[in-house]
Design a protein around this motif. Structure first.
Motif, PDB file in Angstrom:
ATOM      1  N   SER A  81      60.156 153.394   6.947  1.00  0.00           N
ATOM      2  CA  SER A  81      59.955 152.751   5.533  1.00  0.00           C
ATOM      3  C   SER A  81      60.446 151.239   5.499  1.00  0.00           C
ATOM      4  O   SER A  81      59.574 150.345   5.005  1.00  0.00           O
ATOM      5  CB  SER A  81      60.873 153.046   4.594  1.00  0.00           C
ATOM      6  OG  SER A  81      62.219 152.986   4.842  1.00  0.00           O
ATOM      7  N   ILE A  84      57.104 149.320   6.892  1.00  0.00           N
ATOM      8  CA  ILE A  84      56.211 149.408   5.714  1.00  0.00           C
ATOM      9  C   ILE A  84      56.541 148.323   5.032  1.00  0.00           C
ATOM     10  O   ILE A  84      55.681 147.545   4.580  1.00  0.00           O
ATOM     11  CB  ILE A  84      56.081 150.671   4.911  1.00  0.00           C
ATOM     12  CG1 ILE A  84      55.366 151.611   6.106  1.00  0.00           C
ATOM     13  CG2 ILE A  84      55.096 150.566   3.820  1.00  0.00           C
ATOM     14  CD1 ILE A  84      55.332 153.161   5.567  1.00  0.00           C
ATOM     15  N   GLU A  85      57.642 148.249   4.359  1.00  0.00           N
ATOM     16  CA  GLU A  85      58.145 147.283   3.582  1.00  0.00           C
ATOM     17  C   GLU A  85      57.845 145.633   3.978  1.00  0.00           C
ATOM     18  O   GLU A  85      57.806 144.888   3.349  1.00  0.00           O
ATOM     19  CB  GLU A  85      59.479 147.428   3.285  1.00  0.00           C
ATOM     20  CG  GLU A  85      60.119 146.590   1.968  1.00  0.00           C
ATOM     21  CD  GLU A  85      61.735 146.874   1.473  1.00  0.00           C
ATOM     22  OE1 GLU A  85      62.334 146.034   1.395  1.00  0.00           O
ATOM     23  OE2 GLU A  85      61.717 147.968   1.253  1.00  0.00           O
ATOM     24  N   ARG A  87      55.813 144.728   6.150  1.00  0.00           N
ATOM     25  CA  ARG A  87      54.283 144.204   6.125  1.00  0.00           C
ATOM     26  C   ARG A  87      53.887 143.824   4.831  1.00  0.00           C
ATOM     27  O   ARG A  87      53.104 142.830   4.462  1.00  0.00           O
ATOM     28  CB  ARG A  87      53.351 145.380   6.758  1.00  0.00           C
ATOM     29  CG  ARG A  87      53.743 145.974   8.021  1.00  0.00           C
ATOM     30  CD  ARG A  87      52.444 146.627   8.649  1.00  0.00           C
ATOM     31  NE  ARG A  87      51.120 146.323   8.155  1.00  0.00           N
ATOM     32  CZ  ARG A  87      50.279 146.049   9.063  1.00  0.00           C
ATOM     33  NH1 ARG A  87      50.454 146.369  10.163  1.00  0.00           N
ATOM     34  NH2 ARG A  87      49.071 145.880   8.393  1.00  0.00           N
ATOM     35  N   GLN A  88      54.305 144.544   3.773  1.00  0.00           N
ATOM     36  CA  GLN A  88      53.982 144.448   2.432  1.00  0.00           C
ATOM     37  C   GLN A  88      54.580 143.107   1.819  1.00  0.00           C
ATOM     38  O   GLN A  88      54.027 142.166   1.394  1.00  0.00           O
ATOM     39  CB  GLN A  88      54.820 145.464   1.482  1.00  0.00           C
ATOM     40  CG  GLN A  88      53.883 146.735   1.716  1.00  0.00           C
ATOM     41  CD  GLN A  88      54.466 147.964   0.848  1.00  0.00           C
ATOM     42  OE1 GLN A  88      55.594 147.875   0.462  1.00  0.00           O
ATOM     43  NE2 GLN A  88      53.743 148.972   0.761  1.00  0.00           N
ATOM     44  N   GLU A  89      55.898 142.879   2.567  1.00  0.00           N
ATOM     45  CA  GLU A  89      56.539 141.564   2.104  1.00  0.00           C
ATOM     46  C   GLU A  89      55.860 140.382   2.725  1.00  0.00           C
ATOM     47  O   GLU A  89      55.452 139.429   2.102  1.00  0.00           O
ATOM     48  CB  GLU A  89      57.916 141.608   2.560  1.00  0.00           C
ATOM     49  CG  GLU A  89      58.910 140.060   2.410  1.00  0.00           C
ATOM     50  CD  GLU A  89      58.912 140.158   0.876  1.00  0.00           C
ATOM     51  OE1 GLU A  89      59.094 138.959   0.347  1.00  0.00           O
ATOM     52  OE2 GLU A  89      58.813 141.167  -0.133  1.00  0.00           O
ATOM     53  N   ARG A  91      52.570 140.126   3.414  1.00  0.00           N
ATOM     54  CA  ARG A  91      51.463 140.168   2.536  1.00  0.00           C
ATOM     55  C   ARG A  91      51.767 139.197   1.234  1.00  0.00           C
ATOM     56  O   ARG A  91      50.956 138.756   0.854  1.00  0.00           O
ATOM     57  CB  ARG A  91      50.705 141.262   2.336  1.00  0.00           C
ATOM     58  CG  ARG A  91      50.116 141.988   3.542  1.00  0.00           C
ATOM     59  CD  ARG A  91      49.240 143.151   3.089  1.00  0.00           C
ATOM     60  NE  ARG A  91      48.687 143.668   4.295  1.00  0.00           N
ATOM     61  CZ  ARG A  91      48.896 145.058   4.593  1.00  0.00           C
ATOM     62  NH1 ARG A  91      49.675 145.875   3.800  1.00  0.00           N
ATOM     63  NH2 ARG A  91      48.555 145.522   5.922  1.00  0.00           N
ATOM     64  N   ARG A  92      52.871 139.668   0.595  1.00  0.00           N
ATOM     65  CA  ARG A  92      53.211 138.759  -0.553  1.00  0.00           C
ATOM     66  C   ARG A  92      53.549 137.651  -0.253  1.00  0.00           C
ATOM     67  O   ARG A  92      52.934 136.712  -1.176  1.00  0.00           O
ATOM     68  CB  ARG A  92      54.469 139.665  -1.295  1.00  0.00           C
ATOM     69  CG  ARG A  92      53.788 140.950  -2.162  1.00  0.00           C
ATOM     70  CD  ARG A  92      55.292 141.085  -2.824  1.00  0.00           C
ATOM     71  NE  ARG A  92      56.262 141.784  -2.005  1.00  0.00           N
ATOM     72  CZ  ARG A  92      56.474 143.034  -1.658  1.00  0.00           C
ATOM     73  NH1 ARG A  92      55.334 144.065  -2.144  1.00  0.00           N
ATOM     74  NH2 ARG A  92      57.366 143.751  -1.040  1.00  0.00           N
ATOM     75  N   TYR A  98      52.775 134.113  -5.135  1.00  0.00           N
ATOM     76  CA  TYR A  98      54.013 134.678  -5.042  1.00  0.00           C
ATOM     77  C   TYR A  98      54.936 135.015  -6.109  1.00  0.00           C
ATOM     78  O   TYR A  98      55.475 134.040  -6.742  1.00  0.00           O
ATOM     79  CB  TYR A  98      54.504 134.331  -3.590  1.00  0.00           C
ATOM     80  CG  TYR A  98      56.208 135.002  -3.436  1.00  0.00           C
ATOM     81  CD1 TYR A  98      55.610 136.124  -2.553  1.00  0.00           C
ATOM     82  CD2 TYR A  98      57.198 134.672  -3.696  1.00  0.00           C
ATOM     83  CE1 TYR A  98      56.890 136.980  -2.075  1.00  0.00           C
ATOM     84  CE2 TYR A  98      58.293 135.402  -3.302  1.00  0.00           C
ATOM     85  CZ  TYR A  98      58.012 136.845  -2.419  1.00  0.00           C
ATOM     86  OH  TYR A  98      59.218 137.205  -2.261  1.00  0.00           O
ATOM     87  N   ARG A 103      61.645 146.320  -6.383  1.00  0.00           N
ATOM     88  CA  ARG A 103      61.056 147.526  -5.662  1.00  0.00           C
ATOM     89  C   ARG A 103      62.268 148.393  -5.346  1.00  0.00           C
ATOM     90  O   ARG A 103      63.400 148.210  -5.503  1.00  0.00           O
ATOM     91  CB  ARG A 103      60.524 147.073  -4.242  1.00  0.00           C
ATOM     92  CG  ARG A 103      59.475 145.928  -4.175  1.00  0.00           C
ATOM     93  CD  ARG A 103      59.174 145.391  -2.770  1.00  0.00           C
ATOM     94  NE  ARG A 103      60.016 144.714  -1.978  1.00  0.00           N
ATOM     95  CZ  ARG A 103      60.336 143.510  -2.203  1.00  0.00           C
ATOM     96  NH1 ARG A 103      59.836 142.545  -3.226  1.00  0.00           N
ATOM     97  NH2 ARG A 103      61.016 142.738  -1.622  1.00  0.00           N
TER      98      ARG A 103
END
Length: 131
Positions: A81, A84-85, A87-89, A91-92, A98, A103
């Motif tokens: 987790s 995954i978080e 990678r999402q961060e 991208r943001r 931004y 979350r």
């Protein structure tokens, strides 16, 4: 068509956020490895006790092994987790628009899972000592 000029303050803020995201991921990796190592250690101790004493308290040994596996599972979940978080961060941060979005907290999920494991282990030990 040339790119629009970028605001240096915004770019530096993005760089600080990226560095913070990296530190957060590294902290989660340390936490996950600790949980996995602790679970593995519990299992190895149980195995050593079974070999040296040649005793098989099925309930106690089974509970200890399940507890060790639960620690490993929580460590693996935390690692997955957090990755995954992360990678999402990233991208943001790369987006120009931004915005903060609340979350789910990985730390809260791991804390609850560890409390559940602790409660079951505690109750298992109490029950095994009463029998």
């Amino acid at each position: 068509m040339p790119d629009a000029p970028r605001n240096l303050n915004n770019e530096l803020a993005k760089e600080r956020n990226r560095a913070a995201a990296e530190r957060t991921l590294l902290a989660w990796i340390r936490t996950s490895l600790s949980l996995i190592g602790f679970g593995f250690g519990i299992d190895q101790i149980v195995t050593a006790i079974q070999r040296t004493r040649r005793l098989d308290y099925l309930g106690t040994m089974y509970l200890a092994r399940i507890t060790g596996l639960a620690f490993i599972a929580v460590g693996l979940y935390a690692m997955l987790s957090a990755t995954i978080e992360h990678r999402q961060e990233l991208r943001r941060i790369q987006r120009d628009d931004y915005l903060y979005t609340p979350r789910r907290s990985n730390a809260l999920v791991v804390a609850i899972a560890l409390m559940v494991i602790g409660i079951f282990a505690f109750l298992g030990i109490i029950i095994s000592t009463l029998n």
